[in-house]
Design an enzyme around this catalytic site. Structure first.
Site, PDB file in Angstrom:
ATOM      1  N   SER A 139      -1.656  -7.644  -5.708  1.00 38.64           N
ATOM      2  CA  SER A 139      -1.281  -8.443  -4.544  1.00 38.64           C
ATOM      3  C   SER A 139      -2.520  -8.858  -3.769  1.00 38.64           C
ATOM      4  O   SER A 139      -3.597  -8.268  -3.920  1.00 38.64           O
ATOM      5  CB  SER A 139      -0.374  -7.606  -3.634  1.00 38.64           C
ATOM      6  N   TYR A 152       2.132   0.304   0.830  1.00 40.16           N
ATOM      7  CA  TYR A 152       2.141  -0.694  -0.242  1.00 40.16           C
ATOM      8  C   TYR A 152       0.737  -1.255  -0.454  1.00 40.16           C
ATOM      9  O   TYR A 152       0.269  -1.377  -1.583  1.00 40.16           O
ATOM     10  CB  TYR A 152       3.120  -1.812   0.125  1.00 40.16           C
TER      11      TYR A 152
END
Length: 246
Positions: A139, A152
């Site tokens: 990401s 995360y």
């Protein structure tokens, strides 16, 4: 890396980015195996695609991974592409006293440890192939954390570091190691963080196929590339930009 006539495993392949990648690869003449925890959702996804095999499997469960690896070795011995797409996140801030340690453990298990475990189990099979690839989906927050996604973000930073080490380790082998790094994507996964403002998942799938074909190993999709340049020039500016208005 060739993008046709492969046997491909995609974890978390029933929705969002995983589904779009499965669709694109199946249309290119690849046999695609999609996994997920929800049998009904998997079957629904497979019914919309061609040349796709659904297998119920939870990447966060090592016993499930062991069963999956056994199935792949016996039924799909030509497996040569693994796309580690399954992910999990909580949305919270560290100042909220929101049981951060427990949540971070769950996020790390799905987003990092499960990938390390699955890759290690499948590398012997992948190494037998003339050409093979591992794609780890990380990401934009692998570079700079989002304060609403602390666990995360940490898991994706760990995955980024691991992917670089894995790529370096296997650079002289037949196994190529890619990292797919999307920005905000409009999927159900990102609804809580304003996913409707993100790019379509098909953009991510298209970029992956182009990068596989050209051996572009660190795939910084769309806005991630500009953000990466900002991060290199000023990490503090990148941190502020990531968390503006949050």
């Amino acid at each position: 890396m060739k993008t046709t006539n492969n046997t491909v495993l995609i974890t978390g392949g029933s929705l969002g980015i995983g589904f779009e990648i499965a669709k694109s690869l199946s249309e290119q003449g690849n046999h695609v195996i999609i996994t997920g925890r929800n049998a009904e959702r998997l079957e629904k996804a497979a019914a919309q695609l061609k040349n796709v095999t659904p297998i119920v499997s939870d990447v966060a469960n090592e016993q499930d991974i062991d069963k999956l690896v056994q199935t792949l070795n016996t039924q799909f011995p030509k497996l040569n592409v693994v796309i580690n797409n399954a992910g999990f996140s909580y949305v919270y801030k560290l100042a909220d006293h929101a049981d951060a340690a427990k949540k971070a453990k769950e996020e790390m298990q799905t987003n990092f440890f499960s990938i390390v475990y699955l890759n290690e189990k499948l590398l012997p099979l992948l190494s037998k192939q003339t050409e093979a690839a591992i794609v780890n989906v990380s990401s934009i927050v692998a570079f700079t954390p989002g304060i609403n996604l602390p666990g995360y973000s940490a898991s994706k930073a760990a995955l980024h570091s691991y992917t670089q080490a894995l790529r370096f380790t296997y650079q002289a082998s037949s196994v190529k190691v890619f990292e797919l790094m999307p920005p905000l994507v409009n999927t159900t996964f990102s609804t809580e963080i304003g996913g409707e403002n993100g790019i379509p998942p098909k953009v991510v799938a298209d970029e992956l196929l182009q990068s596989l074909a050209t051996d572009n190993y660190e795939i910084r999709v769309a806005g991630t590339n500009d953000f990466y340049k900002l991060y290199l020039s000023s990490p503090s500016d990148a941190l502020n930009a990531m968390n503006a208005n949050r």
